[in-house]
Design a protein around this motif. Structure first.
Motif, PDB file in Angstrom:
ATOM      1  N   ARG A 478       0.756  -1.296  -0.042  1.00 28.56           N
ATOM      2  CA  ARG A 478       0.066  -0.082   0.069  1.00 28.56           C
ATOM      3  C   ARG A 478       0.791   1.188  -0.005  1.00 28.56           C
ATOM      4  O   ARG A 478       1.890   1.291   0.681  1.00 28.56           O
ATOM      5  CB  ARG A 478      -1.001   0.177   1.251  1.00 28.56           C
ATOM      6  N   GLY A 479       0.262   2.324  -0.507  1.00 26.26           N
ATOM      7  CA  GLY A 479       1.190   3.559  -0.544  1.00 26.26           C
ATOM      8  C   GLY A 479       2.609   3.378  -1.106  1.00 26.26           C
ATOM      9  O   GLY A 479       2.594   2.835  -2.591  1.00 26.26           O
ATOM     10  N   ILE A 480       3.420   3.861  -0.740  1.00 21.18           N
ATOM     11  CA  ILE A 480       4.878   3.830  -1.395  1.00 21.18           C
ATOM     12  C   ILE A 480       5.234   2.411  -1.687  1.00 21.18           C
ATOM     13  O   ILE A 480       6.136   1.822  -2.429  1.00 21.18           O
ATOM     14  CB  ILE A 480       5.846   4.471  -0.566  1.00 21.18           C
ATOM     15  N   ASP A 481       4.910   1.421  -0.568  1.00 17.78           N
ATOM     16  CA  ASP A 481       4.998   0.038  -0.525  1.00 17.78           C
ATOM     17  C   ASP A 481       4.339  -0.526  -2.175  1.00 17.78           C
ATOM     18  O   ASP A 481       5.012  -1.549  -2.695  1.00 17.78           O
ATOM     19  CB  ASP A 481       4.266  -0.684   0.211  1.00 17.78           C
ATOM     20  N   SER A 500       4.849 -12.115 -13.167  1.00 13.84           N
ATOM     21  CA  SER A 500       4.648 -11.248 -11.594  1.00 13.84           C
ATOM     22  C   SER A 500       3.582 -10.279 -12.091  1.00 13.84           C
ATOM     23  O   SER A 500       3.943  -9.573 -12.789  1.00 13.84           O
ATOM     24  CB  SER A 500       5.908 -11.177 -11.133  1.00 13.84           C
ATOM     25  N   ASN A 501       2.647  -9.899 -10.874  1.00 14.78           N
ATOM     26  CA  ASN A 501       2.043  -8.924 -11.048  1.00 14.78           C
ATOM     27  C   ASN A 501       1.909  -7.983  -9.536  1.00 14.78           C
ATOM     28  O   ASN A 501       2.010  -8.682  -8.639  1.00 14.78           O
ATOM     29  CB  ASN A 501       0.342  -9.294 -11.079  1.00 14.78           C
ATOM     30  N   ALA A 502       2.028  -6.738  -9.788  1.00 15.67           N
ATOM     31  CA  ALA A 502       1.891  -5.854  -8.722  1.00 15.67           C
ATOM     32  C   ALA A 502       0.565  -5.353  -8.340  1.00 15.67           C
ATOM     33  O   ALA A 502      -0.347  -4.944  -9.230  1.00 15.67           O
ATOM     34  CB  ALA A 502       2.667  -4.672  -8.826  1.00 15.67           C
ATOM     35  N   TYR A 503      -0.135  -5.391  -7.174  1.00 15.71           N
ATOM     36  CA  TYR A 503      -1.292  -5.187  -6.656  1.00 15.71           C
ATOM     37  C   TYR A 503      -1.369  -4.254  -5.595  1.00 15.71           C
ATOM     38  O   TYR A 503      -0.428  -4.321  -4.700  1.00 15.71           O
ATOM     39  CB  TYR A 503      -2.284  -6.500  -6.476  1.00 15.71           C
ATOM     40  N   ALA A 504      -2.237  -3.153  -5.581  1.00 17.18           N
ATOM     41  CA  ALA A 504      -2.362  -2.446  -4.453  1.00 17.18           C
ATOM     42  C   ALA A 504      -3.140  -3.383  -3.379  1.00 17.18           C
ATOM     43  O   ALA A 504      -4.001  -4.195  -3.720  1.00 17.18           O
ATOM     44  CB  ALA A 504      -3.318  -1.253  -4.591  1.00 17.18           C
ATOM     45  N   ALA A 505      -2.578  -3.752  -2.183  1.00 19.21           N
ATOM     46  CA  ALA A 505      -2.714  -4.857  -1.482  1.00 19.21           C
ATOM     47  C   ALA A 505      -4.552  -4.551  -0.909  1.00 19.21           C
ATOM     48  O   ALA A 505      -5.022  -5.681  -1.104  1.00 19.21           O
ATOM     49  CB  ALA A 505      -2.088  -4.528  -0.238  1.00 19.21           C
ATOM     50  N   GLY A 506      -5.039  -3.409  -0.931  1.00 14.18           N
ATOM     51  CA  GLY A 506      -6.375  -3.067  -0.882  1.00 14.18           C
ATOM     52  C   GLY A 506      -7.233  -3.837  -2.244  1.00 14.18           C
ATOM     53  O   GLY A 506      -8.696  -3.748  -1.888  1.00 14.18           O
ATOM     54  N   GLU A 507      -6.690  -4.101  -3.127  1.00 17.03           N
ATOM     55  CA  GLU A 507      -7.294  -4.236  -4.432  1.00 17.03           C
ATOM     56  C   GLU A 507      -7.616  -5.843  -4.600  1.00 17.03           C
ATOM     57  O   GLU A 507      -8.412  -6.311  -5.197  1.00 17.03           O
ATOM     58  CB  GLU A 507      -6.742  -3.721  -5.634  1.00 17.03           C
ATOM     59  N   ILE A 525       5.047  -6.167   0.548  1.00 16.28           N
ATOM     60  CA  ILE A 525       5.994  -5.252   0.946  1.00 16.28           C
ATOM     61  C   ILE A 525       5.384  -4.303   2.080  1.00 16.28           C
ATOM     62  O   ILE A 525       4.090  -3.774   1.878  1.00 16.28           O
ATOM     63  CB  ILE A 525       6.566  -4.473  -0.282  1.00 16.28           C
ATOM     64  N   ALA A 526       6.115  -4.439   3.262  1.00 15.62           N
ATOM     65  CA  ALA A 526       5.482  -3.556   4.299  1.00 15.62           C
ATOM     66  C   ALA A 526       6.348  -2.759   5.040  1.00 15.62           C
ATOM     67  O   ALA A 526       6.715  -3.043   6.222  1.00 15.62           O
ATOM     68  CB  ALA A 526       4.751  -4.536   5.388  1.00 15.62           C
ATOM     69  N   THR A 527       6.782  -1.614   4.441  1.00 16.48           N
ATOM     70  CA  THR A 527       7.547  -0.813   5.267  1.00 16.48           C
ATOM     71  C   THR A 527       7.002   0.773   5.803  1.00 16.48           C
ATOM     72  O   THR A 527       7.688   1.458   6.301  1.00 16.48           O
ATOM     73  CB  THR A 527       8.680  -0.229   4.130  1.00 16.48           C
ATOM     74  N   GLN A 528       5.748   0.619   5.469  1.00 22.56           N
ATOM     75  CA  GLN A 528       5.161   1.801   5.999  1.00 22.56           C
ATOM     76  C   GLN A 528       4.120   1.973   7.142  1.00 22.56           C
ATOM     77  O   GLN A 528       3.298   1.340   7.163  1.00 22.56           O
ATOM     78  CB  GLN A 528       4.059   2.470   4.695  1.00 22.56           C
ATOM     79  N   PRO A 529       4.828   2.340   8.377  1.00 18.48           N
ATOM     80  CA  PRO A 529       4.225   2.061   9.479  1.00 18.48           C
ATOM     81  C   PRO A 529       2.752   2.277   9.620  1.00 18.48           C
ATOM     82  O   PRO A 529       1.896   1.491  10.046  1.00 18.48           O
ATOM     83  CB  PRO A 529       4.978   2.947  10.752  1.00 18.48           C
ATOM     84  N   GLU A 533      -0.632  -2.559   9.669  1.00 18.77           N
ATOM     85  CA  GLU A 533      -1.758  -3.188   9.895  1.00 18.77           C
ATOM     86  C   GLU A 533      -2.616  -3.820   8.869  1.00 18.77           C
ATOM     87  O   GLU A 533      -3.154  -4.753   8.898  1.00 18.77           O
ATOM     88  CB  GLU A 533      -2.756  -2.584  11.123  1.00 18.77           C
ATOM     89  N   LYS A 534      -2.794  -2.841   7.913  1.00 13.85           N
ATOM     90  CA  LYS A 534      -3.784  -3.091   6.869  1.00 13.85           C
ATOM     91  C   LYS A 534      -3.181  -4.064   6.052  1.00 13.85           C
ATOM     92  O   LYS A 534      -3.768  -5.246   5.539  1.00 13.85           O
ATOM     93  CB  LYS A 534      -4.257  -2.132   6.178  1.00 13.85           C
ATOM     94  N   THR A 535      -2.002  -3.880   5.708  1.00 17.27           N
ATOM     95  CA  THR A 535      -1.257  -4.966   4.597  1.00 17.27           C
ATOM     96  C   THR A 535      -1.108  -6.223   5.443  1.00 17.27           C
ATOM     97  O   THR A 535      -1.070  -7.294   4.834  1.00 17.27           O
ATOM     98  CB  THR A 535       0.193  -4.319   4.244  1.00 17.27           C
ATOM     99  N   VAL A 536      -0.625  -6.256   6.873  1.00 14.15           N
ATOM    100  CA  VAL A 536      -0.679  -7.533   7.587  1.00 14.15           C
ATOM    101  C   VAL A 536      -2.094  -8.336   7.391  1.00 14.15           C
ATOM    102  O   VAL A 536      -2.085  -9.522   7.368  1.00 14.15           O
ATOM    103  CB  VAL A 536      -0.143  -7.348   8.912  1.00 14.15           C
ATOM    104  N   SER A 537      -3.030  -7.542   7.414  1.00 18.23           N
ATOM    105  CA  SER A 537      -4.524  -8.317   7.272  1.00 18.23           C
ATOM    106  C   SER A 537      -4.781  -8.951   6.008  1.00 18.23           C
ATOM    107  O   SER A 537      -5.253  -9.992   5.986  1.00 18.23           O
ATOM    108  CB  SER A 537      -5.636  -7.295   7.356  1.00 18.23           C
TER     109      SER A 537
END
Ligand code: F6R
Length: 613
Positions: A478-481, A500-507, A525-529, A533-537
């Motif tokens: 998400r975001g910069i990730d 390979s495909n990149a997805y905005a995690a929320g999508e 990828i989860a570097t944005q504090p 939480e949302k990416t981990v979900s």
């Protein structure tokens, strides 16, 4: 797209041409060829299908010498990648021999004209047509190369960088350019022509950039330029000194350029940062020439680029909006040119390009200029087409990048974009003084942190075996990730051929999650504090559907329960996390490519500099 070289001097041309082609092979590697002439003797043309090594092998069994010649490394446009279609091409009597980079769009129309004049054709290429058209005018008017080239080229639509040899001018190599890159270099008792600087860097660093619609020739001790009227314009041309080191394109201890260039990143980023940050930590863009008043007046920023450069632009989109409080639209250059978007007159267009030759990026830039918008190029190659037509330039100091998949140039683009953002934010007083210095210091610390990150090489190499057999990989963030995912996904697919495909995690839950099942690999990828939480979900959702999750995050972030494998990068301000998180993915792509027995430097069908649409 296609590399061309030319030489006239005292030495044997063949090894010089082959060396030049070796350095340009990143531009195309479907076939290669050389033409060499010893003064008035008949020229020898040798061509081979496939990689340059095939040509080198063929030439090594031959005995011939010559002090003038042309070479070509092909990325096929017209006709299959076989020996017949390989360059150099020639008129039937060898009166004109030539190599070409670009596309002659109306070649069929020109070919029909020549067929009516009883010319015959042996290849499927547009190049053979243009060579024979030059031959036709040369013989028809008997007025010499300048006029023959001129008469042919005013009838040709498209783009070209041409290297030519005429039977009557045995100790000269001629050239002409429109829309495709070409440089002329001057050495000791020799002159060269080339598509790009690495081809001549071993011999000399003194070059002329050829402009569109210029024609000329090189001799052992002379370079001449002419304009479309045939007037000599040599006095107007500037001989430029290139500041790249002669050994910058050597492989050294490395087997492949990609690994070398990944490892060079700390140094390249530092060089780039040092060029713009003074000892007091103040950012300066001396060559930029943009006034504070102009920056303050900006209401919108456009970013145009392609591929990885576009992905660097997406990172900047988040950054500029966050820190400088200006709205940004980062657009794929290849699409923007077809849009009817009404550009804000109080805006700046930033174009990002390693090579400075990408046609789509160039055209998006010219569209912005036509709309009265000022343009700023972030570019790695001084004197390249984009830098010559941009209103302002900011260079990256990555040095020559040879591997087709970009690594160090992308990282340097990020560094310049960080600094430009901070510069803009401070100019607009959108950033407090202390915060500004804190962030500048974070940027200055990046080279060391990148160096630290590169040490995860062995861990990544081990992990790479888990990807060798995969056919599908998903990157989520998400975001910069998400911006990092886009670049990571491109890196993996272009050199390993894994889909390979990149997805905005929320999508994910809006469709793509239906593809997740046992064994599917997901790199999260989860570097944005703020977003972790949302990416981990999302990681947990994927894991519970039996997907195999690799978490890429910063040290001390808790991801063990939601992922199967973990890669940690050093702690960093989240705004600049792309600079670290991209490193293990570059390494992963590199090792998976090696595991599959591929050449990571030369992925199939690709060329480094995309000078066609
Ligand atoms: C991917 C890659 C390409 C380039 C793109 C733009 O690894 O290198 O996607 O980023 O072709 O090239 P430049 O930056 O030369 O305009």
């Amino acid at each position: 797209m296609c590399g061309i070289v030319g030489y006239v001097g005292k030495e044997d041309a063949t090894p010089i041409l082959l060396h030049g082609l070796e350095k340009l092979e990143y531009r195309g590697y479907d076939s290669a060829g050389i033409a060499v002439r010893n003064h008035g003797d008949d020229p020898l043309i040798v061509k081979a299908e496939g990689k340059l090594t095939n040509l080198i092998e063929k030439v090594s069994g031959m005995t011939f010498t010559g002090t003038a010649g042309l070479g070509h490394s092909r990325w096929s446009t017209h006709g299959k990648s076989n020996e017949t279609n390989a360059h150099p091409h020639c008129s039937d009597d060898h009166n004109v021999i030539g190599v070409h980079n670009g596309i002659i769009e109306n070649y069929q129309e020109l070919k029909d004209k020549l067929l009516r004049k009883k010319y015959t054709f042996y290849s499927e290429t547009d190049t053979e047509v243009i060579i024979k058209l030059i031959d036709y005018y040369y013989k028809k008017y008997k007025i010499g190369p300048v006029d023959a080239i001129n008469k042919a080229l005013v009838r040709a639509r498209g783009s070209y960088a041409l290297g030519l040899m005429f039977k009557d001018y045995p100790d000269q190599v001629w050239f002409a350019k429109k829309g495709s890159p070409l440089i002329i270099a001057k050495g000791k008792d020799a002159c060269y022509l080339a598509s790009d600087v690495p081809a001549i860097l071993k011999q000399t660093n003194k070059v002329y950039y050829v402009d569109d619609y210029e024609i000329g020739y090189i001799k052992e001790d002379e370079v001449r330029f002419f304009d479309l009227n045939g007037d000599d314009i040599t006095n107007k041309k500037e001989l430029v000194t290139i500041d790249w080191k002669a050994d910058a394109t050597d492989l050294g201890k490395y087997q492949y350029y990609m690994e070398k260039e990944i490892d060079e990143q700390p140094e390249a980023i530092k060089r780039t940062i040092d060029a713009y940050v003074d000892e007091e930590g103040f950012i300066k863009f001396p060559e930029l020439g943009i006034t504070k008043e102009y920056l303050n007046s900006l209401e919108e920023i456009y970013i145009f680029a392609c591929g990885s450069a576009y992905h660097a632009g997406v990172v900047a989109e988040y950054l500029i909006e966050d820190l400088a409080n200006v709205n940004v639209r980062c657009e794929l250059a290849s699409e923007f040119k077809y849009r009817n978007y009404k550009m804000n007159p109080r805006s700046l267009a930033i174009v990002i390009s390693q090579s400075g030759e990408t046609k789509d990026t160039y055209e998006a830039m010219m569209k912005a200029k036509a709309n009265g918008i000022k343009t700023l190029a972030i570019c790695n190659v001084k004197g390249s087409t984009i830098t010559r037509d941009a209103d302002f330039n900011c260079y990256t100091y990555a040095g020559p990048e040879i591997a087709v998949a970009t690594t160090k140039a992308y990282s340097c683009q990020l560094a310049v974009l960080y600094l430009f953002t901070l510069f803009l934010a401070r100019t607009k007083y959108a950033l407090e003084r202390d915060k500004y210095y804190e962030l500048v210091n974070e940027v200055k610390a990046l080279p060391e942190k990148v160096k630290e990150t590169i040490k995860c090489k062995r861990q990544v190499q081990k992990l790479s075996s888990r990807f060798t057999e995969k056919t599908n990989v998903f990157f989520i963030g998400r975001g910069i990730d998400y911006a990092i995912c886009m670049e990571g996904s491109l890196k993996l697919k272009e050199i390993t051929y894994i889909n390979s495909n990149a997805y905005a995690a929320g999508e994910l839950k809006h469709g793509t999650i239906s593809l997740i099942q046992h064994g599917v690999a997901i790199i999260a990828i989860a570097t944005q504090p703020d977003l972790i939480e949302k990416t981990v979900s999302n990681m947990v959702e994927v894991k519970s559907r039996d997907g195999s999750v690799v978490a890429l995050t910063t040290k001390d972030t808790e991801v063990e329960d939601s992922s199967k494998y973990q890669i940690y990068v050093p702690k960093v301000n989240p705004l600049f996390a792309a600079s670290l998180a991209i490193i293990p993915i570059q390494q992963l792509a590199y090792y998976v490519s090696l595991n599959k027995g591929l050449n990571p430097d030369k992925p199939r069908n690709l060329a480094k500099s995309v000078t066609v649409e």
